[in-house]
Scaffold this motif. Structure first.
Motif, mmCIF file in Angstrom:
data_model
loop_
_atom_site.group_PDB
_atom_site.id
_atom_site.type_symbol
_atom_site.label_atom_id
_atom_site.label_comp_id
_atom_site.label_asym_id
_atom_site.label_seq_id
_atom_site.Cartn_x
_atom_site.Cartn_y
_atom_site.Cartn_z
ATOM 1 N N LYS A 24 0.832 -1.209 0.000
ATOM 2 C CA LYS A 24 0.000 0.000 0.000
ATOM 3 C C LYS A 24 0.865 1.257 0.000
ATOM 4 O O LYS A 24 0.515 2.267 -0.631
ATOM 5 C CB LYS A 24 -0.940 0.003 1.207
ATOM 6 C CG LYS A 24 -2.121 -0.936 1.054
ATOM 7 C CD LYS A 24 -3.134 -0.730 2.160
ATOM 8 C CE LYS A 24 -4.379 -1.559 1.914
ATOM 9 N NZ LYS A 24 -5.415 -1.355 2.958
ATOM 10 N N LEU A 27 2.159 1.658 -3.493
ATOM 11 C CA LEU A 27 1.052 2.108 -4.334
ATOM 12 C C LEU A 27 0.777 3.597 -4.121
ATOM 13 O O LEU A 27 0.503 4.336 -5.073
ATOM 14 C CB LEU A 27 -0.198 1.291 -4.038
ATOM 15 C CG LEU A 27 -1.457 1.655 -4.835
ATOM 16 C CD1 LEU A 27 -1.229 1.447 -6.324
ATOM 17 C CD2 LEU A 27 -2.644 0.835 -4.359
ATOM 18 N N ASP A 67 -1.629 -7.846 -8.811
ATOM 19 C CA ASP A 67 -2.686 -6.853 -9.057
ATOM 20 C C ASP A 67 -2.475 -6.084 -10.358
ATOM 21 O O ASP A 67 -3.318 -5.269 -10.744
ATOM 22 C CB ASP A 67 -2.763 -5.852 -7.893
ATOM 23 C CG ASP A 67 -3.473 -6.430 -6.674
ATOM 24 O OD1 ASP A 67 -4.077 -7.509 -6.806
ATOM 25 O OD2 ASP A 67 -3.422 -5.806 -5.607
ATOM 26 N N HIS A 166 -7.259 -0.359 -8.053
ATOM 27 C CA HIS A 166 -5.879 0.110 -8.000
ATOM 28 C C HIS A 166 -5.476 0.724 -9.343
ATOM 29 O O HIS A 166 -4.901 1.814 -9.409
ATOM 30 C CB HIS A 166 -4.927 -1.056 -7.692
ATOM 31 C CG HIS A 166 -5.050 -1.601 -6.309
ATOM 32 N ND1 HIS A 166 -5.424 -0.830 -5.230
ATOM 33 C CD2 HIS A 166 -4.839 -2.854 -5.829
ATOM 34 C CE1 HIS A 166 -5.436 -1.580 -4.145
ATOM 35 N NE2 HIS A 166 -5.085 -2.804 -4.481
#
Length: 216
Positions: A24, A27, A67, A166
């Motif tokens: 995270k 990201l 992802d 995302h």
């Protein structure tokens, strides 16, 4: 800067492993533009910045790779993935289907409390739109959509939504402007009003129109 994990008590958030928290944080750097498409992500640098070992960083990068946020390139290592317009359109179409499914699953679950919460999200989004806060608006809109999956009580749909989200979040952060936000919000308002009035077929049409505006 990434959050420092030198304090062991800060290593884990509720229900999240250390690699998930690191993922995270990486990201967040991508979303905020510190890391751009094509940039290398070096395990050593991340581990030093976080004051942690390379093993959880490596696992975090694997989670981001699954992802579709980063990719491993021979002789270059892990880099932030570049997306074509077609990639974004495909993710957006998937997102439309997921939200329409959430609407279907939530039909019988919109009670007074849930309707109030949805209305509150819309009020917050309206405020951010009026203030021309594009980034804050995107965050509120994302929370609003996520709430649909909570009402629907479908964990699988929520997981798929978060994965696709995302990608679309990174795209929106870099491509949206005030005009995009205003057009998007007009359709989002129609969507929320349809849900509030139990007009679920209309809501499905509205979400199609809403999200199509987000990738033009």
């Amino acid at each position: 800067m990434l959050e420092n994990f030198s304090n062991p008590t800060d290593r884990f958030g509720f229900g999240e492993s250390l690699p998930q928290q690191i993922a995270k944080q990486i990201l967040k750097k991508i979303i905020e533009g510190e890391l751009k498409a094509g940039d290398r992500i070096l395990e050593d640098e991340i581990s030093k910045e976080l004051n942690t070992s390379r093993a959880p960083v490596r696992e975090a990068l694997y989670l981001l790779q699954v992802d579709g946020i980063v990719e491993r390139i021979p002789r270059r290592g892990t880099v932030v993935k570049s997306f074509t317009h077609l990639d974004i359109v495909e993710y957006n179409d998937a997102m439309i289907g997921l939200i329409q499914a959430a609407v279907e699953f939530s039909k019988q679950k919109w009670q007074e409390e849930q309707i109030k919460n949805l209305h509150d999200y819309l009020v917050k989004a309206t405020y951010e739109c009026e203030q021309k806060n594009v980034i804050n608006y995107q965050l509120i809109a994302e929370q609003l959509f996520r709430y649909l999956f909570i009402v629907a009580e479908n964990k699988a749909l929520l997981r798929f939504y978060e994965e696709a989200g995302h990608i679309l979040r990174v795209f929106a952060q870099s491509q949206w402007n005030e005009k995009t936000m205003e057009s998007f919000h007009k359709e989002l308002s129609y969507f929320c009003e349809a849900i509030i009035n139990s007009q679920f077929n209309e809501a499905k049409t509205a979400i199609f129109n809403t999200l199509k505006l987000g990738v033009k």
